[in-house]
Design a protein around this motif. Sequence first.
Motif, PDB file in Angstrom:
ATOM      1  N   LYS A 275       0.851  -1.186   0.000  1.00  0.00           N
ATOM      2  CA  LYS A 275       0.000   0.000   0.000  1.00  0.00           C
ATOM      3  C   LYS A 275       0.880   1.227   0.000  1.00  0.00           C
ATOM      4  O   LYS A 275       1.040   1.913   1.002  1.00  0.00           O
TER       5      LYS A 275
ATOM      6  N   ASP B  92       0.858   6.134   3.037  1.00  0.00           N
ATOM      7  CA  ASP B  92      -0.209   6.541   3.945  1.00  0.00           C
ATOM      8  C   ASP B  92      -0.037   7.987   4.416  1.00  0.00           C
ATOM      9  O   ASP B  92      -0.902   8.526   5.080  1.00  0.00           O
TER      10      ASP B  92
ATOM     11  N   GLY C  61      -2.901   5.831  -2.236  1.00  0.00           N
ATOM     12  CA  GLY C  61      -2.720   4.702  -1.338  1.00  0.00           C
ATOM     13  C   GLY C  61      -3.447   3.460  -1.791  1.00  0.00           C
ATOM     14  O   GLY C  61      -3.319   2.409  -1.184  1.00  0.00           O
TER      15      GLY C  61
END
Length: 202
Positions: free
Chosen positions: A3, A148, A184
């Motif tokens: 991610k 993130d 993300g």
Amino acid sequence: MRKGIIFVLLCAFWPTVQASAQKFGYVDTEFVYSKMPEYQKALGEIDKFTDKWAKDIQDKYADIKKMQRAYQAEEILLTDEMKRDRQRLLSEKEREARDYNNKVFGYEGMLYQKKKELMRTPMDMVIRAIEKVSVQKKLDFMFDKASDFVMLYTNPRHDYTEYVMEELGLDVNAKSGKPNTVAGAVTNPAGTSTDNKPTTKQ
């Protein structure tokens, strides 16, 4: 699996920052990965392992169902001791199937470890390219737009994605077709499209 891999801070690669303004940039690693043959190959290998292990688990449960049907059909003919033996065997098979499922798809299981192994090469390539571009452009910080770390606004003049792609030998013109997605996201390139290559960096 991944991610946005990194929030890259590369301060260690430059001399002590003077009182003047620090230089920074950002890279959309998710978009870079989407254009890397090495990354696509790794994804294909991961899919193969996922399908194989999923089939193995499905086969285990299919065998258990066959055993259950056979037991139900023969139950009336079995003694109490024979019933207990068959039930114990079924319980063992079910436990084995659950344990194998957890071993493969559980936290840091076989699939997780395989992803780490297969993604290591493309990840290392991107990190090395980012480090090289950061040194060449004399940046003090390089951020990952796909991480993130929330970037509420990004000025295209600080976008070094195309420089990193050039360093990796990827087609920089492909960036013009970049879709808009939420930063993300795992399955699609993230961030706002920036069609124009940055010129001067302050």
